[in-house]
Design a protein around this motif. Structure first.
Motif: not given
Length: 291
Positions: A81-91, A101-105, A123-128
């Motif tokens: 059971c796994c999931a991808i934690y995506p990066m999102r663009d801040f508004m 993307y926010e809801q997926n996170r 990705t490193p960017d998404a994780a941070c």
């Protein structure tokens, strides 16, 4: 897969790796380099690792989104059971945008909190990237069961605060509707929305339903609700945004920037949706958090 896992688990290096992870201080975990695995054996190694360390969600960092998807497919095919934690663009502007993307996170964060995920891939960017602090996320998550008492108007206020949109009929994620003693909620990460039927203030029945036919598919005994936005605007948070915007307005000399800040302050006074609040995440949360 099972045969490769068996060979890996019998290796002395693997046994040493597992023992080191178990005795490592939980408050100060350290990274461990693992080498010597062919591409096909990596999936078997991660499956074996999950067998021996099942109590926590493990994080896998990949260098780009394509590799995240490739790893996800391999782990899912192995039954993990796994999931991808995506990066999102801040508004940063007061314009309407997609919150997919926010809801997926947030769905992934919920899986971590509930302990239903074996692996999270990012990705490193998404994780941070900054997100809602854990204590605020868990503090605004609720579980409802058949027989519980629910005041619908209070429940509606809670959902709106958590970023859900009230509609006539639920047909998308992060929406809810109330019709008499029936409340429908579509929580991010769920495949179908929930329907809660009340007798007075008591939950008489729970179930999931199909958004096309609007008919119930399956009965449930409980369901959980968690925030649908990464930034929750409490009174304290709004006050922090006002202070930050006002301070920036005093400092800036650029006329266009002043007008933009004035428009944001006017939007706050009007009590409308603050679509630009991403830019004030440090003012909203005193201790910024990441995945």
């Amino acid at each position: 897969m099972e045969l490769i896992k068996k060979f890996i688990k019998n290796e002395g290096e693997y046994k040493g790796f597992i023992e080191n992870r178990r005795i490592m201080p939980k408050n100060r975990p350290k990274p461990v380099m693992v080498g010597g695995l062919s591409q096909g054996a990596v999936t078997a190694f991660l499956a074996a690792l999950n067998d021996d360390l099942p109590e926590k969600t493990k994080l896998i960092i990949e260098h780009d989104e394509k590799e995240c998807l490739r790893t996800y497919n391999k782990l899912a095919s192995a039954g993990l059971c796994c999931a991808i934690y995506p990066m999102r663009d801040f508004m940063f502007h007061n314009i309407t945008s997609s919150h997919e993307y926010e809801q997926n996170r947030l769905s992934t964060l919920a899986g971590i909190v509930k302990g239903t995920l074996d692996y999270v891939i990012a990705t490193p960017d998404a994780a941070c990237q900054k997100t809602i602090p854990e204590e605020i996320f868990t503090g605004n998550s609720r579980t409802y069961r058949v027989g519980d008492e629910v005041a619908l108007e209070e429940f509606a206020e809670y959902l709106i605060y958590c970023g859900y949109t009230r509609v006539e009929s639920v047909d998308n994620i992060a929406q809810f509707s109330i019709r008499g003693g029936i409340c429908d909620v579509f929580v991010p990460g769920d495949s179908n929305p929930y329907r809660m039927e009340l007798f007075g203030d008591e939950i008489d029945s729970l179930g999931i339903f199909d958004i096309i036919s609007q008919r119930r598919i399956e009965n449930k005994e409980e369901f959980s609700v968690f925030p649908a936005r990464e930034i929750l605007l409490s009174d304290k948070a709004v006050y922090g945004i006002i202070n930050a915007a006002s301070a920036q307005h005093k400092k800036t000399k650029k006329e266009s920037a002043k007008k933009a800040l004035e428009a944001e302050l006017d939007a706050i006074d009007a009590g409308g949706e603050l679509l630009f609040c991403d830019k004030y995440i440090n003012a909203v949360y005193e201790t910024p958090s990441s995945l």
